[in-house]
Enzyme design. Structure first.
Site, short mmCIF file in Angstrom:
data_model
loop_
_atom_site.label_atom_id
_atom_site.label_comp_id
_atom_site.label_asym_id
_atom_site.label_seq_id
_atom_site.Cartn_x
_atom_site.Cartn_y
_atom_site.Cartn_z
N HIS A 7 -5.99 3.00 8.32
CA HIS A 7 -6.87 2.21 9.24
C HIS A 7 -7.59 1.47 9.27
CE1 HIS A 7 -4.88 0.22 12.95
NE2 HIS A 7 -6.01 0.71 13.11
N ASP B 58 -2.07 5.08 6.92
CA ASP B 58 -2.00 4.92 8.44
C ASP B 58 -0.93 5.33 9.10
OD1 ASP B 58 -3.33 3.46 10.51
OD2 ASP B 58 -2.99 1.39 10.00
N SER C 221 -5.48 -4.47 13.30
CA SER C 221 -5.12 -3.59 14.57
C SER C 221 -4.47 -4.45 15.46
CB SER C 221 -5.91 -3.03 14.23
OG SER C 221 -5.52 -1.44 15.58
#
Length: 318
Positions: A302, A273, A183
């Site tokens: 995610h 995601d 991330s």
């Protein structure tokens, strides 16, 4: 396969939509020059956490604008000769994490450097000093000021400065310094290797901070990107400055830095995601000209990706 973004065939050719500032290259050369002018003044203090096979230190160094940056630094005991090192970067608003979750690399004979991002959940210092909104949101910090004062500019430079410190450690093999993170950590992994080309391998997982305009166009300026929506609502509700704002964000858009990477890349994306949309990740991946491999998880977003820690470790070890 369900699709929340472009079809995979389009993703493989996607080049991003966020504007790239005309002086982008000069901007980052000037930034690197500022970083190199800083005396890092590295300090090491033994941590209260120790294990038999590694030494653990709280490291502090001085980044641009005088901020003291904290790093959890582990080095193997009794290593014979120079050994590899891995830099670890954390997710947005978090911190470097526990000492114990880094011991796998220390046990392999690697030095480990896990950085706290300035002003987030760890011990690194945010010296502030910008005009405009500072309520929350590091993406927009400095957006109403000079572009040289964007906060993520400084954080990107912190990663490169840490890489230089690691590379120059007397017990580290400068040809085997790696970077990893997910991330925000994935974005910082790419930024680090872009600004410090001596990073020889890097493993970014679903990287953040890419192709901001695409995030906006997909109506996904929420969750990690919510501050962009907040900024428009509070400071440009009629979007009269939209082009200007996205162009300035282009200075800290990792897709624009990705072409500078020289190290070998293992890039990881979940196609479901909705936090960091796949197209924004491909915008960066498709600009990497170094040796690269893309691992895709079609059914994952995610989130925790099974086996990926093993794949990354094997990538670094081979």
């Amino acid at each position: 396969m369900p699709v929340i973004d472009m079809p995979l065939e389009e993703l493989r050719n996607y080049q991003g939509v966020n504007p790239r500032p005309k002086d982008f290259a000069q901007y980052w050369e000037r930034a690197i020059g500022e970083m190199k002018s800083v005396n890092p003044n590295v300090e090491l203090t033994p941590s209260a956490f120790q294990v038999p096979y590694a030494e653990c230190f709280d490291m502090y160094f001085t980044g641009v604008r005088g901020a003291r940056i904290h790093v959890k630094y582990l080095r193997p005991k009794n290593a014979s000769g120079k050994h590899p090192a891995v830099l670890i970067f954390h997710g947005y608003s978090s911190n470097a994490g526990d000492w114990s979750d880094k011991l796998n690399y220390a046990a392999l004979g690697y030095s480990v450097f896990a950085m706290d991002c300035r002003g987030q959940g760890g011990h690194s210092e945010d010296v502030g000093g910008v005009k405009g909104n500072t309520l929350d949101g590091h993406i927009i910090r400095g957006l109403d000021d000079e572009a040289d004062n964007l906060l993520f500019r400084h954080i990107f430079l912190d990663t490169a400065e840490l890489a230089d410190i690691a590379i120059n450690m007397p017990d580290v093999d400068p040809g085997r310094v790696y970077a990893m993170g997910g991330s925000q950590g994935g974005a910082l992994t790419l930024a680090c290797a872009s600004l410090e080309p001596r990073i020889s391998k890097l493993a970014p997982t679903y990287p953040f901070l890419s192709d901001y305009k695409r995030v906006w166009d997909m109506d996904l300026a929420k969750d990690a990107y919510a501050e962009i929506r907040q900024y428009f609502r509070m400071f440009d509700p009629a979007h009269q400055r939209e082009e200007e704002i996205f162009t300035k964000l282009g200075y800290i858009d990792i897709q624009n830095l990705a072409g500078r990477i020289k190290g070998e890349v293992l890039f990881i994306t979940g196609l479901m995601d909705t936090i960091c949309p796949p197209s924004t990740q491909y915008a960066a991946y498709n600009k990497i000209t170094a040796k690269k491999e893309h691992i895709i998880y079609p059914d994952y977003g995610h989130e925790f990706l099974p086996e990926i820690s093993d794949k990354v470790m094997q990538f670094f070890m081979k």
